[in-house]
Enzyme design. Sequence first.
Site, PDB file in Angstrom:
ATOM      1  N   LYS A 211      -4.247  -2.770   0.327  1.00  0.00           N
ATOM      2  CA  LYS A 211      -4.809  -3.531  -0.117  1.00  0.00           C
ATOM      3  C   LYS A 211      -4.453  -4.970  -0.430  1.00  0.00           C
ATOM      4  CE  LYS A 211      -7.249  -0.126  -2.299  1.00  0.00           C
ATOM      5  NZ  LYS A 211      -8.655   0.039  -2.084  1.00  0.00           N
TER       6      LYS A 211
ATOM      7  N   GLU B 179     -10.171  -4.066 -11.159  1.00  0.00           N
ATOM      8  CA  GLU B 179     -10.045  -2.453 -11.349  1.00  0.00           C
ATOM      9  C   GLU B 179      -9.137  -1.893 -10.334  1.00  0.00           C
ATOM     10  OE1 GLU B 179     -12.173  -3.569  -9.176  1.00  0.00           O
ATOM     11  OE2 GLU B 179     -11.847  -2.349  -7.529  1.00  0.00           O
TER      12      GLU B 179
ATOM     13  N   SER C  28      -2.740   4.337   5.326  1.00  0.00           N
ATOM     14  CA  SER C  28      -3.033   3.194   4.440  1.00  0.00           C
ATOM     15  C   SER C  28      -2.078   2.625   3.555  1.00  0.00           C
ATOM     16  CB  SER C  28      -4.507   3.334   3.816  1.00  0.00           C
ATOM     17  OG  SER C  28      -4.521   4.610   3.178  1.00  0.00           O
TER      18      SER C  28
END
Lengths: 260, 405
Positions: free
Chosen positions: B97, B119, B386
């Site tokens: 991210k 969010e 990830s």
Amino acid sequence: MAIQFRHKPGLVVYLTAGDPSLDATRAIALGAIDAGADVIELGVPFSDPLADGPVIQRASERALARGTRLKDVIALAREIRAARPEAGLVIFSYFNPILRYGLVRFADDAAAAGVDGVLITDIVVEEAQQYLAEMDRVGLAPIFLAAPTSPDERLEAIATHSRGFVYAISRTGITGKQVNLTDDAAALVARIRRWTRLPVAVGFGISNAEHVAQVGEFADAAVIGSAIVDLIERSTPETSPGAVVRFIKGLQLQPAALAR
Amino acid sequence: MASVIHPSATSESQPGRFGIYGGRYVPETLMAALVELEHEYAAAKVDAAFQAELALLLKDYAGRPTPLYFAKRLTTQLGGAKIYLKREDLLHTGAHKINNALGQALLAQRMGKKRIIAETGAGQHGVATATVCALLGMECVVYMGEVDMARQELNVLRMRLLGAEVRAVSSGSKTLKDAISEAMRDWVTHVRTTYYLLGSALGAHPYPTMVRDFHRCISREMKEQILEKEGRLPTAVIACVGGGSNAIGAFYEFIPDRQVRLIGVEAGGRGTALGEHAARFRGGAPGVLQGTFSYVLQDDDGQIAATHSVSAGLDYASIGPEHAALHDSGRAEYVSQDDKATLDAVVRLARTEGILPALESAHAVAEALRIAPMMPPHDILVVNLSGRGDKDMGILAHELQLPGA
């Protein structure tokens, strides 16, 4: 029926269909029309109403909990049309319930029910090609929202594609009460008028007689949504039609002929 | 399933369309901001100074390039295809991210915005956003569903420590979907001053394209690294898919390489009934949710369905529009792994390789565990790992009944 504003300013009343029940919504709508509402917007409850504040979110949840479906809203529109042939009737929805129902089928059924116009919160003019074609095919008025943040070229497109009236959003934000009207609203209405002779209705946060009178100074109609939905939330199904009628009478709308 | 209704012209030339998917389905109030963002992003993309600043931060701050690690013990145990892990879990803040958060925060700074909203589902995007806001001196508000705040408490605390305000969302299912709605409500209200740093390849144009671009580095590195190590492209790339940001980043550079299978793994949850999973391609139909046209888990009335996954990051009713297009064209395959297989995969990877994957990423690991034994030893699987699983210790301790928990 064409959408007509018989008061100065005209009054558009938003109701979440099915809150607290379809029968109650019908009684409230008929009472509101008799008390002076020129147009009733029947809101289709949606699970994820991202343009709405807490009052209409809760109303949607209540309506969905009672199993309110788009076909019920169309049936309700048919009943209101039969009882009040002269009132303006608009279906107000998020896009997905209509998409799932089928755009073509929706256009056919809404037109057959006697609905005058449709407002879809999350459809902007760029994405509206098929929607506009369907509205045009069956003679329904597509009503677009115009925002204080919309630049002139967007307002031109919004005004060009809207029928019935243009809905001017009074301020940036979601639906719900506000204390004072901002200068945004009057400036926006003035900009919209450069592109169209359609009536302009102002909504979002209009909640009392003072707001309505202010709107009357620069626009053709005021839209009241959350204030009335809030009133319904605080009433019982039996008392809510009377409460809404008293609220509308308290707005002291003037017949358009007298206002001239 | 309902027929695919084309909500608008289906021309590829329309902005933000992936086949028939994507587009912009938002309140009018946001349109000017989305158009501005599209233009600002287009300008930044070709600005060498912007790209250099981002590249430096990705390298020195985030820790790129991430290693491509050959999981030798796991490969030997499974007795099939060679398994490589793309170690996005080693990045600063613990997941991929940060790639997108850095890119968009630099863009926000360039646009002169000082207030950032975001969010978050699992909290990884929230932590990444809080981190870059601390780094760049920006105000940060993160919306998070109450259910997710409870199950990803560690990330809530991290965000608060970093100086972000975490706002609990109590509407709807109290998960990622509701956090996005609340962030959009904030954005509609404060659109003139606020930058919405969306964390997945979702939402209205230009977000799906922009978020994908900021994660393209994953597949670019993968390709270089596998060619260096093996001298050939992998047989398949596997990634988990919630909104789909890590997956699109892991797939993108391989899309023209038709021989490389692209496998997205959705959350199978705890059952096949609507509401028990987040497998959009198995139970969903095309629809519009939160700004974009894509596959959506919904009922016959177009109301958005509840979802379930043990991993908060995959627990979402829709999927990025580019994945919808890759699905329909057949270029990528989408499968699902359920909660149990995922938990087993966490344990297997932890005890075989000493790597604790995030529950999201463990869905991709679970798929590798399933297919590797059926493949010849010459084949190569690249799993996009990830994120790391530290954030999930509470759930893992409970689900696995670890002693001392």
